[in-house]
Design an enzyme around this catalytic site. Sequence first.
Site, mmCIF file in Angstrom:
data_model
loop_
_atom_site.group_PDB
_atom_site.id
_atom_site.type_symbol
_atom_site.label_atom_id
_atom_site.label_comp_id
_atom_site.label_asym_id
_atom_site.label_seq_id
_atom_site.Cartn_x
_atom_site.Cartn_y
_atom_site.Cartn_z
ATOM 1 C CD GLN A 114 39.002 -12.503 -1.382
ATOM 2 O OE1 GLN A 114 39.436 -11.175 -0.587
ATOM 3 N NE2 GLN A 114 39.307 -12.986 -2.700
ATOM 4 C CE LYS A 144 40.169 -7.688 -1.041
ATOM 5 N NZ LYS A 144 39.706 -8.296 -2.129
ATOM 6 C CG ASP A 202 34.857 -6.846 -4.742
ATOM 7 O OD1 ASP A 202 35.641 -6.117 -5.089
ATOM 8 O OD2 ASP A 202 34.965 -7.644 -4.190
#
Length: 283
Positions: free
Chosen positions: A96, A52, A119
């Site tokens: 995460q 990422k 997200d």
Amino acid sequence: MAHIIDGKVISVQIKDEVKSMAEELSAKGIEPCLAVILVGDNPASQVYVRNKKKACEYCGIKSLSYELSAETTEEELLSLIDELNAHKECNGILVQLPLPKHIDENKVLLRILPEKDVDGFHPYNAGLLSIGKADLKACTPAGCIELIKRSGVDITGRNCVVVGRSNIVGKPVGMLLLAENGTVTTCHSKTKDIKAVCKEADILVAAVGIPKFVKGDMVKEGACVIDVGINRMDNGKLCGDVDFDEVCKKAGYITPVPGGVGPMTIAMLMNNCIVACRKQNNL
Ligand code: NAD
């Protein structure tokens, strides 16, 4: 033989589009910025986080990295999120997953301001998705739609079958297909005669988590088959939820694993960072 949808190529196209959007913002003196939080030392998570950060670099998005020890308390993590929520320059916050067991994932995801939830997991954004008004769409599902559309497959009026009803993949994929005017059926572990339902699909999305679950005899001739599954086999190789060798003989379009949906998730995350940044700057 099916046309193989190349997620690597399409994800690079998207990242290049993101890069030019980031340049446009930069010309206005705005630097899009993503905060990435990793708690603990799960090796798979470390790889995801690294990828990422690399994608941010490629796209011209600033990344703030927070690598916290596995002993970090829930309180400490929540207060970091509060800090980043208030941080004017930070447009997106990504935690995460999975988190260590002593931290309540739900509580953490709820704490992220919906406008920084790149997200797309916050219930507020999931709700907007269900009424067709989401700006920040869950990345993997949004990636599936891009793969279908950029391969020239029309969704309007087509029979779309999604196998799997998880909150992070199955349900949002169904919502997005519906928003694209597909006629959507969702199958799950309690569905009777999945084979018969899948055989009706013009577009079939598999998000089951069972290697090679979708067999050739479950697929309609010429269908577009999107394989979300990522299953690590004993030999270390990745395997999808679709039996690729069988299904590619019948499908019109198919995504491989790896190299299909996988690379799209990060590309769509980058896109969400731009969406969030623009919105926060009233652009
Ligand atoms: P999950 O375990 O949360 O959900 C699986 C779904 O499959 C459930 O809704 C369940 O009802 C359904 N299911 C289970 N067994 C079934 C059966 N026998 N018949 C019919 N349906 C059945 O999984 P998830 O998080 O949605 O992930 C699904 C797959 O996608 C996994 O392989 C995961 O690794 C992968 N994944 C990939 C990405 C990516 O970036 N490509 C992102 C997220 C998940």
